[in-house]
Each structure stands twice: as structure tokens, then as C-alpha cells.
Design a protein around this motif. Structure first.
Motif, PDB file in Angstrom:
ATOM      1  N   ASN A   1       1.156  -1.089  -0.210  1.00 29.19           N
ATOM      2  CA  ASN A   1       0.141   0.249  -0.263  1.00 29.19           C
ATOM      3  C   ASN A   1       1.463   1.532  -0.180  1.00 29.19           C
ATOM      4  OD1 ASN A   1      -2.377   1.771   0.435  1.00 29.19           O
ATOM      5  ND2 ASN A   1      -1.255   1.798   2.557  1.00 29.19           N
TER       6      ASN A   1
ATOM      7  N   ARG B   1       0.936   9.471  -4.827  1.00 28.32           N
ATOM      8  CA  ARG B   1      -0.295  10.241  -4.452  1.00 28.32           C
ATOM      9  C   ARG B   1      -0.385  11.506  -3.706  1.00 28.32           C
ATOM     10  NH1 ARG B   1      -4.815   6.342  -5.752  1.00 28.32           N
ATOM     11  NH2 ARG B   1      -3.444   4.447  -4.698  1.00 28.32           N
TER      12      ARG B   1
ATOM     13  N   ASP C   1     -10.923   4.923   2.378  1.00 30.29           N
ATOM     14  CA  ASP C   1      -9.809   3.814   2.502  1.00 30.29           C
ATOM     15  C   ASP C   1      -8.380   3.050   1.440  1.00 30.29           C
ATOM     16  OD1 ASP C   1     -11.372   2.976   4.657  1.00 30.29           O
ATOM     17  OD2 ASP C   1     -11.764   1.087   3.699  1.00 30.29           O
ATOM     18  N   LEU C   2      -9.189   3.662   0.197  1.00 37.23           N
ATOM     19  CA  LEU C   2      -7.857   3.504  -0.579  1.00 37.23           C
ATOM     20  C   LEU C   2      -6.887   4.689  -0.818  1.00 37.23           C
ATOM     21  CD1 LEU C   2     -10.279   2.139  -3.583  1.00 37.23           C
ATOM     22  CD2 LEU C   2      -8.677   0.909  -1.601  1.00 37.23           C
ATOM     23  N   THR C   3      -7.132   5.479  -1.042  1.00 40.51           N
ATOM     24  CA  THR C   3      -6.591   7.250  -1.208  1.00 40.51           C
ATOM     25  C   THR C   3      -5.811   7.711   0.016  1.00 40.51           C
ATOM     26  OG1 THR C   3      -8.428   8.454  -1.630  1.00 40.51           O
ATOM     27  CG2 THR C   3      -7.493   7.207  -3.648  1.00 40.51           C
ATOM     28  N   THR C   4      -6.031   7.514   0.821  1.00 48.01           N
ATOM     29  CA  THR C   4      -5.695   7.808   2.473  1.00 48.01           C
ATOM     30  C   THR C   4      -5.103   7.617   2.285  1.00 48.01           C
ATOM     31  OG1 THR C   4      -6.156   8.184   4.531  1.00 48.01           O
ATOM     32  CG2 THR C   4      -6.559   5.892   3.814  1.00 48.01           C
TER      33      THR C   4
ATOM     34  N   ASP D   1       0.970   6.955  -0.457  1.00 43.90           N
ATOM     35  CA  ASP D   1       0.027   6.353  -0.611  1.00 43.90           C
ATOM     36  C   ASP D   1       0.897   5.843  -1.766  1.00 43.90           C
ATOM     37  OD1 ASP D   1      -1.665   4.758   0.075  1.00 43.90           O
ATOM     38  OD2 ASP D   1      -2.622   5.387  -1.483  1.00 43.90           O
ATOM     39  N   LEU D   2       0.740   4.667  -1.921  1.00 44.51           N
ATOM     40  CA  LEU D   2       1.052   3.798  -3.737  1.00 44.51           C
ATOM     41  C   LEU D   2       0.281   4.025  -4.691  1.00 44.51           C
ATOM     42  CD1 LEU D   2       3.452   1.356  -2.910  1.00 44.51           C
ATOM     43  CD2 LEU D   2       4.659   3.086  -4.707  1.00 44.51           C
TER      44      LEU D   2
END
Ligand SMILES: [Ca+2]
Ligand SMILES: [Ca+2]
Length: 470
Positions: A135, A154, A161-164, A171-172
Motif C-alpha cells: 500500500n 499520490r 480507504d484506498l487513497t488515505t 500512498d502508492l
């Protein structure tokens, strides 16, 4: 969206009777002082010198304890420096702050050392799960600066959840095929070269399902369907892990409720019947998939600490952990009474007593507790009802919980009874099928005579029985 059916091979994947042991490599055993950098064992956030060689040298202890799977923290190269957000210099000694997914951190050892560890574990019948992170990367890692990879991170952290940014970590963009491919090749390639049995996957819910499905496809291709995936979905339980099981993205997930539910029961904060309801619900897990349950981890205050060092109650917690369904996860040192604490004290050094092993040389070990663990592990593995049996509540009163685990294949019934009271003995009726027979208490190594229908089984204060027909 229609979900594909789970693979048939999962109906018996052979993992039901495993007992897992989780080690923070840096805090376990220092087998090679030459690879030590930034080591100060008096400071909480520094490296303490533990490494893959040191762990390999202690494998006989783990085999002797009886555990069958070893989970180790990540060993890829971590950021070279420290961060100060916690109020003290905090280094990547835990391995979760990657700086290069394609090299191993020399502070832990080389790829050859990892391979030697895996081989030596396999010689002792122990499987190895490596912790991997897909992640995020470490704070300020080279990926955030290198022109070739900067765009993989990012630019701003999202709210979902995905971009936090978990813990504020970069975050990749795992949704980019180029990023996914890079990560798959790194982790799966390493697994293939050193012969790993599976991964423990960090921060699963912060990467999307498409990624995990492609991950499984790549793994199946490279390593076959046996490769085991234990995922960290924060807050996981039998029900909310199902989206990852339904599509076979994971084989197992952590049950985050076990520690709290068990301690609440033992400390008298919840009724026995409520604890039983929780234990029953764990059986709602999709067939062929597993919950992993712990009393302590590197992310929570450990059970012994929460029990204020009460070894008697802690031993009952361990007995429950090893008498219910799922894969028990023992956090290094809790079997010898490592006191732990809140973060970061929960990551203290493995106690080695007078064995002279660093970094935990001289730290006291409770060998009596370790013997209890040995017996509990042996008992579990030798009693299929305890790991694959059904679960039904049997008897509850104010301080007593007893439940029946029944093995459908052999018909064997095992009753586990725990009396949490410090003062009162508790009593329960025998199973009907026991009337007129002798019943064996596997835990206390006693034989009890069940004379007639009026007979009761007494459970002394703060003790447990594990009963089955002779
Ligand atoms: Ca070392
Ligand atoms: Ca993410």
C-alpha cells in the motif's frame, strides 16, 4: 457484481491445525553484530540488532514450543533515517517503511540469510510467512524523490480507504498497472527465490479488490495455489472479511475481536453467555477460510499488560486462544511472560534470560508459562475437535463458561470449561453421553467419574478443564 465461487481446493487447505508465531525480526535475536547500524537497545525507537541469522539460530526453541508457522516482519530495505512524529527518534526497525522493495535491508540480513532461515524452518516442519506491504512506502523514501517513481505516489492524501495515507505514509497508486507490476514482481519474485510458504499482507483494505485478484492470479501462476495469504483488514471478523474470501484474495484474516472479547470475559466485564455468542459467530467464516486470533500484536497493548501482569488469568486467555477455532497467533515472547505494554513497549526485546542472546539478554523468562504453552499447543494439535470441531455453548453461570467442540469426522466431543472467579468454584452438568463413564481432563491430567444424572463437574476458581470421554 456477481462473485466467482471460491476455489474447491480451499475445502481442506491443511492450515486448520497450524499454530503461528509472530516475530519482529529486529527485536528477537542478534546473530550478526556486524550488520548492526544505529543500534541502541536502551532506546525504544531505534534498531536493536536482531536479524535473520539470529532468528535462524533460535528455530529449535520454536520447534520445541510446538509452533508450526513463523510470521516475520518485512525485511526489505527500509528508509535509512528516523522520523520524530512520535516524540522520539523512530526508525524503520519494524520493516514497514520500505525504501527499496527489491533489496533486503542489511540490518536484517541478506537474501541468502532469508533463504537459509526458510530452509532451516522447513527442516523443522515450520512454514514461513513474510510480511509484505503493497500500500505505501516509507516516509520520505527514495520512491517519493526518484523522477522514475515520483508519479507513483499520490500527490494528496484522500479521505477514503484506498487513497488515505495510513499513518501519514506516502500512498502508492496501486491502481496503476505499472505500479502493481513492479510490486508483484518484487514480492512474488522474492517468495519464489527463497521458498516462502505465504505472505502476511499489511493494510489490505487500503488497496482495491482488483489488485488483490490480480495478485492471486500472479501468485497461482508463479507458486501454485498452496501459497497462503493472511491479510490485515483492520477491524476484521468472520463477516466483514468475507469480501476478500469470496473472491479468494486471502486465505485468512485477523480476527480483531478475540483479544478484547477474551479479556472482557476474563476480567468480568462481560457475561459468559456474551463471550460464547462471540465465539459461536467466529464459525460463520466461509468454509475453507480462516480467522487468525491473537492475544497481543505489535499494534495493540498486549494481553498480559492489559491483565496487569496477572499470569493466572493470562494462562486462561492462552488456554482459550488454543481451544477455539481459527489459527492462534502467538506474539514473540508472550509464551515466557514478556511484559509488553502500550506502543512502542509492546515491541520490547525477546527475553532470553541467562542464555546471553542479545538484545534481550538478561530479561526474565517465565519457563512455567512456556511449559503451559507447550502443553496447550500439543493438546490442540493432538485433539482435532479443538481446531476443526463445531462450537456450541454448554453451560453458563455468573463466572463459568463451558462450550462443546465436536469433531464431525470422529464424533469426539471436547468440553472446555473456564471459571474466571477468583473465589468461587463453579459447577456444571456433564454431557448426557458421559453419564456412567469416566471422563478425562486433558488439561489437568485427571480422570473424573461421572456417576449418575445428578453428578456435576466442579471447576476450581481461576482454572479450566478440557474434558473428553476416556
Ligand atoms: Ca544484527
Ligand atoms: Ca492505498
Amino acid at each position: 457484481m456477481a462473485l466467482p465461487a471460491a476455489a474447491d481446493s480451499h475445502e481442506d487447505d491443511g492450515w486448520g491445525d497450524e499454530v503461528l508465531y509472530f516475530v519482529i525480526v529486529d527485536r528477537f535475536a542478534d546473530g550478526d553484530p556486524d550488520n548492526n547500524q544505529n543500534v541502541d537497545i536502551s532506546a525504544k525507537g531505534t534498531f536493536h540488532g536482531g536479524d535473520l541469522i539470529g532468528l535462524r539460530e533460535r528455530l529449535d526453541d520454536l520447534a520445541d514450543l510446538g509452533v508450526t508457522v513463523l510470521w516475520i516482519t518485512p525485511v526489505v530495505k527500509n528508509i535509512p533515517g528516523f522520523v520524530t512524529g512520535a516524540g522520539f527518534p523512530d526508525w524503520g526497525y519494524h520493516g514497514y517503511w520500505a525504501d527499496d522493495f527489491y533489496s533486503l535491508d542489511p540490518r536484517f540480513g541478506s537474501e541468502e540469510d532469508l533463504e537459509a532461515l526458510v530452509d532451516a524452518a522447513h527442516e523443522r516442519g515450520i512454514k514461513v510467512l513474510l510480511d509484505v506491504v503493497y500500500n505505501h512506502v516509507g516516509y520520505d523514501s527514495r520512491y517519493t524523490k526518484d523522477p522514475a517513481t515520483r508519479a507513483w505516489i499520490r500527490a494528496s492524501c484522500g479521505q477514503d480507504d484506498l487513497t488515505t495515507c495510513v499513518g501519514g505514509l506516502p500512498d502508492l497508486k496501486t491502481e496503476l498497472p505499472e505500479v502493481a507490476d513492479y510490486l508483484f514482481k518484487a514480492h512474488i519474485g522474492l517468495a519464489e527465490r527463497v521458498g516462502l510458504d505465504g505472505f502476511r499482507i499489511d493494510t489490505v483494505k487500503h488497496v482495491d479488490h482488483d489488485f488483490w485478484q490480480e495478485h492471486r492470479r500472479r501468485l497461482n501462476e508463479a507458486l501454485g495455489e498452496e501459497f497462503f495469504l493472511l491479510g490485515e483488514v483492520w477491524g476484521g471478523d468472520a463477516r466483514n472479511l468475507d469480501p476478500w474470501f469470496a473472491t479468494d484474495e486471502l486465505d485468512a484474516g485477523f480476527d480483531f475481536g478475540f483479544q478484547g472479547s477474551t479479556l472482557a470475559f476474563l476480567q468480568g466485564r462481560g457475561r459468559p453467555i456474551a463471550f460464547n455468542r462471540y465465539l459461536e459467530k467466529r464459525h460463520e467464516v466461509r468454509e475453507g477460510y480462516h480467522l487468525g486470533h491473537y492475544l497481543s500484536t505489535h499494534d495493540v497493548a498486549g494481553a498480559l499488560f492489559q491483565l496487569e501482569g496477572d499470569i493466572e488469568l493470562f494462562e486462561l486467555a492462552a488456554l482459550l486462544q488454543l481451544s477455539v477455532s481459527g489459527i492462534p497467533i502467538i506474539f514473540y515472547g508472550e509464551e515466557v511472560g514478556r511484559p509488553g505494554g502500550d506502543w512502542p513497549d509492546n515491541r520490547s526485546d525477546m527475553p532470553w534470560g541467562d542464555l546471553g542472546i542479545k538484545p534481550g539478554a538478561g530479561l526474565p523468562r517465565n519457563e512455567e508459562l512456556r511449559s503451559s504453552y507447550q502443553r496447550l499447543i500439543e493438546l490442540r494439535r493432538g485433539t482435532p475437535a479443538l481446531w476443526r470441531g463445531t462450537h456450541a455453548g454448554h453451560h453458563f453461570d455468573q463466572d463459568l463458561l463451558s462450550f462443546v467442540r465436536r469433531d464431525e469426522a470422529t464424533g469426539q466431543a471436547v468440553v472446555v470449561a473456564v471459571n474466571r472467579s477468583a473465589e468461587q468454584a463453579a459447577a456444571m452438568p456433564p454431557l448426557e453421553e458421559w453419564l456412567g463413564s469416566e471422563v478425562k481432563d486433558l488439561w489437568n491430567e485427571e480422570t473424573l467419574e461421572i456417576a449418575g444424572a445428578e453428578a456435576t463437574v466442579t471447576v476450581p476458581p481461576r482454572s479450566a478443564r478440557i474434558l473428553t470421554l476416556e
